[in-house]
Design a protein around this motif. Structure first.
Motif, mmCIF file in Angstrom:
data_model
loop_
_atom_site.group_PDB
_atom_site.id
_atom_site.type_symbol
_atom_site.label_atom_id
_atom_site.label_comp_id
_atom_site.label_asym_id
_atom_site.label_seq_id
_atom_site.Cartn_x
_atom_site.Cartn_y
_atom_site.Cartn_z
ATOM 1 N N UNK A 86 0.940 -1.286 -0.242
ATOM 2 C CA UNK A 86 0.050 -0.077 0.152
ATOM 3 C C UNK A 86 0.696 1.355 0.023
ATOM 4 N N UNK A 87 1.740 1.464 0.841
ATOM 5 C CA UNK A 87 2.589 2.447 0.895
ATOM 6 C C UNK A 87 3.806 2.887 0.095
ATOM 7 N N UNK A 88 3.871 1.674 -0.732
ATOM 8 C CA UNK A 88 5.047 1.566 -1.848
ATOM 9 C C UNK A 88 4.735 1.662 -3.026
ATOM 10 N N UNK A 89 3.567 1.951 -3.757
ATOM 11 C CA UNK A 89 3.127 2.094 -4.976
ATOM 12 C C UNK A 89 2.328 3.318 -5.292
ATOM 13 N N UNK A 90 2.797 4.182 -5.993
ATOM 14 C CA UNK A 90 2.195 5.619 -5.976
ATOM 15 C C UNK A 90 2.083 5.899 -7.395
ATOM 16 N N UNK A 91 0.971 6.479 -7.918
ATOM 17 C CA UNK A 91 1.017 6.941 -9.372
ATOM 18 C C UNK A 91 0.382 8.500 -9.480
ATOM 19 N N UNK A 92 0.712 9.078 -10.633
ATOM 20 C CA UNK A 92 0.041 10.549 -10.847
ATOM 21 C C UNK A 92 0.008 10.560 -12.322
ATOM 22 N N UNK A 93 -1.118 11.147 -12.516
ATOM 23 C CA UNK A 93 -1.522 11.382 -13.956
ATOM 24 C C UNK A 93 -1.645 12.825 -14.545
ATOM 25 N N UNK A 94 -1.539 13.126 -15.712
ATOM 26 C CA UNK A 94 -1.905 14.213 -16.431
ATOM 27 C C UNK A 94 -2.664 14.280 -17.633
ATOM 28 N N UNK A 95 -3.482 15.143 -17.863
ATOM 29 C CA UNK A 95 -4.254 14.977 -18.966
ATOM 30 C C UNK A 95 -4.159 16.305 -19.950
ATOM 31 N N UNK A 96 -3.787 16.210 -21.228
ATOM 32 C CA UNK A 96 -3.733 17.404 -22.170
ATOM 33 C C UNK A 96 -5.337 17.649 -22.943
ATOM 34 N N UNK A 97 -6.114 16.431 -22.695
ATOM 35 C CA UNK A 97 -7.436 16.530 -23.258
ATOM 36 C C UNK A 97 -8.321 15.711 -22.424
#
Length: 329
Positions: free
Chosen positions: A180-191
């Motif tokens: 749980x504490x050792x997997x992280x994600x972050x996303x960006x959208x251009x559309x």
């Protein structure tokens, strides 16, 4: 937007029919077409079951097969599968060792999987692992707690491999919760996402804007900002991920660069190169990387970065053989 669809309410079912036909050596429909399962089950193995709304393909059905999932339940576009679908999957794939439910942390998914587990409690041994890897955690995010996003692939792969080698329910639950504490994600959208039923985008960006911290259901992110160059986008994604990861001595870093459905491979691999360059001064050199389209939000133009700090034993589970429509090694 022009689409290869008859109607939004039949899109998921028609797509699943085509998917199963294309991969009939690996998968088959379950009873009444309520879910998709491995064509050949392994007796005495814990059944690993997941699912969610359509529109995230190849998640989850694309990860059914040896070394990963036993079954997946698909709802309508961005709509959770129903409890009766999940219950049917448990009934058909439990070969004696019980069922492990892998659930993304979205309200509908959590509620329906909980209901199915309650309905099945009298005839199955069941444990649940909630995936909550999203680093975009804040008041503007439209869900309670951290969302389950592309880190779901890491959790499903490791738990699937551990189940394949014979781990029991208790061991699998401990493994999943330990990540749980050792997997992280972050996303960006251009559309934003254009929905099949209306054709409208879930959020509209100007030609010089981008949305940071988006989810996989077309929901807006933490904030909107001016369009930046690739290096700056990588920084905005990676810094929150690094800040929120629990440290681990002798970690084997795993990196996933995931396209949201509207981003071509040339851009994903360019981002992968920049991400590796960004991580190097932080002392992180990925032991293995996965670059491609794995957890989508229909046609969203954008990508996400997932970093997992794995123990050597967990990394061995990632590298263990897998044979699914999407992942094979």
């Amino acid at each position: 937007m022009t689409r290869f669809l008859h109607a939004a309410d039949t899109a998921a079912a028609q797509s699943l029919a085509g998917f199963v036909a294309a991969h009939e050596d690996l998968v088959a429909f379950g009873v009444e077409g309520k879910f998709v399962r491995r064509r050949v089950l392994t007796p005495g193995k814990v059944a690993v079951i997941s699912g969610g709304g359509a529109g995230h393909e190849p998640l989850h059905c694309g990860f059914i097969g040896a070394g990963m999932l036993d079954a997946a339940c698909t709802g309508h576009v961005f709509t959770s599968p129903t409890p009766d679908q999940i219950l049917a999957a448990m009934d058909e794939t439990d070969t004696g060792a019980g069922c492990l439910l892998v659930v993304k942390n979205y309200d509908g998914d959590v509620m329906n999987f909980e209901m199915a587990a309650e309905m099945a409690a009298g005839r199955h041994r069941i444990e649940t692992v909630i995936v909550e890897d999203d680093a975009a955690y804040g008041p503007s995010v439209r869900s309670r707690g951290r969302r389950g996003v592309a880190g779901t692939v890491v959790v499903e792969k490791l738990l699937g491999a551990a189940a394949e080698r014979g781990d029991d329910l208790a061991g699998l639950k401990a493994l999943g919760e330990g990540l749980s504490g050792r997997v992280r994600s972050m996303g960006v959208a251009l559309r934003g996402v254009s929905l099949p039923d209306t054709g409208r985008e879930t959020f509209a960006l100007g030609p010089d804007e981008m949305e940071i911290g988006v989810g996989i259901h077309g929901e807006p992110g933490l904030y909107r900002t001016g369009r930046a160059g690739p290096e700056e986008i990588v920084r905005l994604l990676c810094e929150p991920v690094l800040a929120q990861l629990s440290p681990l001595a002798d970690a084997c870093p795993l990196l996933i660069v995931n396209g949201f459905g509207g981003t071509p491979p040339i851009e994903l691999h360019l981002a992968h190169n920049l991400i590796r360059t960004f991580l190097r001064p932080h002392g992180i050199v990925p032991a293995r990387a996965l670059v491609g389209t794995f957890v989508t939000s229909l046609d969203m133009a954008g990508l996400s970065v997932t970093l997992a700090l794995l123990t050597p034993a967990e990394f061995a589970l990632w590298c263990a053989p897998v044979a699914t429509p999407t992942l094979v090694w």
